[in-house]
Design a protein around this motif. Structure first.
Motif, mmCIF file in Angstrom:
data_model
loop_
_atom_site.group_PDB
_atom_site.id
_atom_site.type_symbol
_atom_site.label_atom_id
_atom_site.label_comp_id
_atom_site.label_asym_id
_atom_site.label_seq_id
_atom_site.Cartn_x
_atom_site.Cartn_y
_atom_site.Cartn_z
ATOM 1 N N ASN A 54 0.797 -1.220 0.000
ATOM 2 C CA ASN A 54 0.000 0.000 0.000
ATOM 3 C C ASN A 54 0.833 1.275 0.000
ATOM 4 O OD1 ASN A 54 -2.526 -1.336 0.006
ATOM 5 N ND2 ASN A 54 -2.291 -1.752 2.189
ATOM 6 N N MET A 55 2.142 1.152 -0.193
ATOM 7 C CA MET A 55 3.023 2.325 -0.219
ATOM 8 C C MET A 55 3.298 2.745 -1.659
ATOM 9 S SD MET A 55 5.853 1.309 2.673
ATOM 10 C CE MET A 55 6.884 2.692 2.238
ATOM 11 N N PRO A 56 2.884 3.954 -2.059
ATOM 12 C CA PRO A 56 3.143 4.413 -3.430
ATOM 13 C C PRO A 56 4.642 4.429 -3.766
ATOM 14 C CG PRO A 56 1.628 5.910 -2.310
ATOM 15 C CD PRO A 56 2.114 4.934 -1.285
ATOM 16 N N GLU A 57 5.493 4.660 -2.763
ATOM 17 C CA GLU A 57 6.941 4.714 -2.987
ATOM 18 C C GLU A 57 7.507 3.359 -3.414
ATOM 19 O OE1 GLU A 57 5.682 7.602 0.175
ATOM 20 O OE2 GLU A 57 5.490 5.453 -0.051
ATOM 21 N N MET A 58 6.778 2.283 -3.158
ATOM 22 C CA MET A 58 7.254 0.934 -3.471
ATOM 23 C C MET A 58 6.840 0.463 -4.864
ATOM 24 S SD MET A 58 8.972 -0.439 -0.910
ATOM 25 C CE MET A 58 8.764 -2.197 -1.092
ATOM 26 N N GLU A 59 6.082 1.264 -5.589
ATOM 27 C CA GLU A 59 5.556 0.833 -6.880
ATOM 28 C C GLU A 59 6.640 0.456 -7.883
ATOM 29 O OE1 GLU A 59 2.807 3.682 -8.430
ATOM 30 O OE2 GLU A 59 1.386 3.372 -6.789
ATOM 31 N N GLU A 60 7.772 1.132 -7.856
ATOM 32 C CA GLU A 60 8.846 0.857 -8.810
ATOM 33 C C GLU A 60 9.759 -0.272 -8.356
ATOM 34 O OE1 GLU A 60 10.892 4.542 -9.314
ATOM 35 O OE2 GLU A 60 9.363 5.375 -10.629
ATOM 36 N N TYR A 61 9.541 -0.777 -7.151
ATOM 37 C CA TYR A 61 10.432 -1.789 -6.578
ATOM 38 C C TYR A 61 9.814 -3.177 -6.595
ATOM 39 C CZ TYR A 61 13.441 1.945 -4.883
ATOM 40 O OH TYR A 61 14.277 3.017 -4.814
ATOM 41 N N GLU A 62 10.680 -4.165 -6.667
ATOM 42 C CA GLU A 62 10.310 -5.571 -6.573
ATOM 43 C C GLU A 62 10.885 -6.100 -5.261
ATOM 44 O OE1 GLU A 62 11.427 -9.656 -8.994
ATOM 45 O OE2 GLU A 62 12.451 -7.794 -9.484
ATOM 46 N N ILE A 63 10.095 -6.824 -4.511
ATOM 47 C CA ILE A 63 10.582 -7.390 -3.251
ATOM 48 C C ILE A 63 11.418 -8.622 -3.579
ATOM 49 C CG2 ILE A 63 9.944 -8.474 -1.074
ATOM 50 C CD1 ILE A 63 7.385 -6.753 -1.156
ATOM 51 N N ILE A 64 12.657 -8.625 -3.113
ATOM 52 C CA ILE A 64 13.559 -9.752 -3.336
ATOM 53 C C ILE A 64 13.407 -10.772 -2.214
ATOM 54 C CG2 ILE A 64 15.956 -10.481 -3.531
ATOM 55 C CD1 ILE A 64 16.592 -7.662 -4.523
ATOM 56 N N SER A 65 13.425 -10.269 -0.966
ATOM 57 C CA SER A 65 13.316 -11.191 0.167
ATOM 58 C C SER A 65 12.804 -10.461 1.398
ATOM 59 C CB SER A 65 14.675 -11.821 0.484
ATOM 60 O OG SER A 65 15.588 -10.842 0.941
ATOM 61 N N VAL A 66 12.177 -11.218 2.270
ATOM 62 C CA VAL A 66 11.757 -10.739 3.583
ATOM 63 C C VAL A 66 12.251 -11.785 4.574
ATOM 64 C CG1 VAL A 66 9.842 -10.106 5.087
ATOM 65 C CG2 VAL A 66 9.707 -9.614 2.652
ATOM 66 N N ILE A 67 13.070 -11.343 5.524
ATOM 67 C CA ILE A 67 13.682 -12.262 6.480
ATOM 68 C C ILE A 67 13.372 -11.793 7.892
ATOM 69 C CG2 ILE A 67 15.860 -13.191 7.342
ATOM 70 C CD1 ILE A 67 17.025 -12.653 4.547
ATOM 71 N N LEU A 68 12.972 -12.723 8.732
ATOM 72 C CA LEU A 68 12.816 -12.425 10.148
ATOM 73 C C LEU A 68 14.201 -12.145 10.693
ATOM 74 C CD1 LEU A 68 11.096 -12.262 12.720
ATOM 75 C CD2 LEU A 68 11.447 -14.723 12.980
ATOM 76 N N TYR A 69 14.414 -10.933 11.166
ATOM 77 C CA TYR A 69 15.724 -10.484 11.626
ATOM 78 C C TYR A 69 15.674 -10.457 13.140
ATOM 79 C CZ TYR A 69 20.008 -7.684 11.517
ATOM 80 O OH TYR A 69 21.297 -7.222 11.665
ATOM 81 N N ASP A 70 15.975 -11.583 13.746
ATOM 82 C CA ASP A 70 15.806 -11.746 15.181
ATOM 83 C C ASP A 70 17.040 -12.437 15.733
ATOM 84 O OD1 ASP A 70 14.494 -11.620 17.583
ATOM 85 O OD2 ASP A 70 12.999 -13.128 17.115
ATOM 86 N N SER A 71 17.235 -12.351 17.038
ATOM 87 C CA SER A 71 18.406 -12.991 17.634
ATOM 88 C C SER A 71 18.289 -14.509 17.603
ATOM 89 C CB SER A 71 18.615 -12.496 19.064
ATOM 90 O OG SER A 71 17.472 -12.773 19.837
ATOM 91 N N ASP A 72 17.075 -15.024 17.523
ATOM 92 C CA ASP A 72 16.864 -16.472 17.450
ATOM 93 C C ASP A 72 16.066 -16.780 16.188
ATOM 94 O OD1 ASP A 72 16.391 -19.132 17.710
ATOM 95 O OD2 ASP A 72 15.137 -18.969 19.485
ATOM 96 N N ASN A 73 16.752 -17.200 15.150
ATOM 97 C CA ASN A 73 16.100 -17.530 13.886
ATOM 98 C C ASN A 73 15.909 -19.033 13.736
ATOM 99 O OD1 ASN A 73 15.824 -14.920 13.078
ATOM 100 N ND2 ASN A 73 17.684 -14.883 11.855
ATOM 101 N N SER A 74 15.738 -19.722 14.826
ATOM 102 C CA SER A 74 15.609 -21.176 14.763
ATOM 103 C C SER A 74 14.384 -21.601 13.955
ATOM 104 C CB SER A 74 15.563 -21.780 16.165
ATOM 105 O OG SER A 74 14.470 -21.265 16.891
ATOM 106 N N ASP A 75 13.345 -20.754 13.924
ATOM 107 C CA ASP A 75 12.162 -21.074 13.123
ATOM 108 C C ASP A 75 12.512 -21.168 11.646
ATOM 109 O OD1 ASP A 75 10.609 -21.115 15.369
ATOM 110 O OD2 ASP A 75 9.702 -19.151 15.025
ATOM 111 N N GLN A 76 13.430 -20.316 11.193
ATOM 112 C CA GLN A 76 13.824 -20.319 9.796
ATOM 113 C C GLN A 76 14.909 -21.351 9.509
ATOM 114 O OE1 GLN A 76 14.941 -16.192 9.457
ATOM 115 N NE2 GLN A 76 13.101 -15.761 8.262
ATOM 116 N N LEU A 77 15.805 -21.562 10.469
ATOM 117 C CA LEU A 77 16.947 -22.431 10.228
ATOM 118 C C LEU A 77 16.668 -23.891 10.548
ATOM 119 C CD1 LEU A 77 19.662 -20.068 11.724
ATOM 120 C CD2 LEU A 77 19.177 -20.483 9.323
ATOM 121 N N GLY A 78 15.640 -24.153 11.316
ATOM 122 C CA GLY A 78 15.304 -25.528 11.676
ATOM 123 C C GLY A 78 15.832 -25.879 13.058
ATOM 124 N N ASP A 79 15.194 -26.845 13.673
ATOM 125 C CA ASP A 79 15.569 -27.243 15.027
ATOM 126 C C ASP A 79 16.937 -27.902 15.090
ATOM 127 O OD1 ASP A 79 13.193 -26.297 16.055
ATOM 128 O OD2 ASP A 79 12.148 -28.211 15.728
#
Length: 87
Positions: A54-79
């Motif tokens: 919903n941001m007009p400023e993002m219209e020209e951009y393509e999203i490459i990645s969204v990463i949870l940036y947290d001290s514990d990324n075990s959900d993303q990396l696996g147990d």
């Protein structure tokens, strides 16, 4: 719900920019992109995408990645990820 910090990488095609065209001509042609990294606090990844959509400023951009940036990324990396092997 607790906010979590996400890293979002976005890309914009800048091939048609006059300055870029000059540089590309020296290199024999090609394409060029601009990549930016943004950080934001959201309740969920769904909220992050919804706000960016919903941001007009993002219209020209393509999203490459969204990463949870947290001290514990075990959900993303696996147990079975061994944090001791990283150091």
């Amino acid at each position: 719900m607790e906010n979590k910090k996400y890293q979002v990488r976005i890309r914009k095609d800048v091939t048609l920019s006059p300055e870029i065209q000059e540089s590309l001509a020296l290199l024999g042609g090609g394409t060029a992109t601009e990549i930016q990294t943004l950080y934001g606090n959201f309740e969920s990844i769904h909220e992050a995408f919804e706000k960016m959509a919903n941001m007009p400023e993002m219209e020209e951009y393509e999203i490459i990645s969204v990463i949870l940036y947290d001290s514990d990324n075990s959900d993303q990396l696996g147990d079975d990820f061994d944090w001791d092997d990283v150091a």
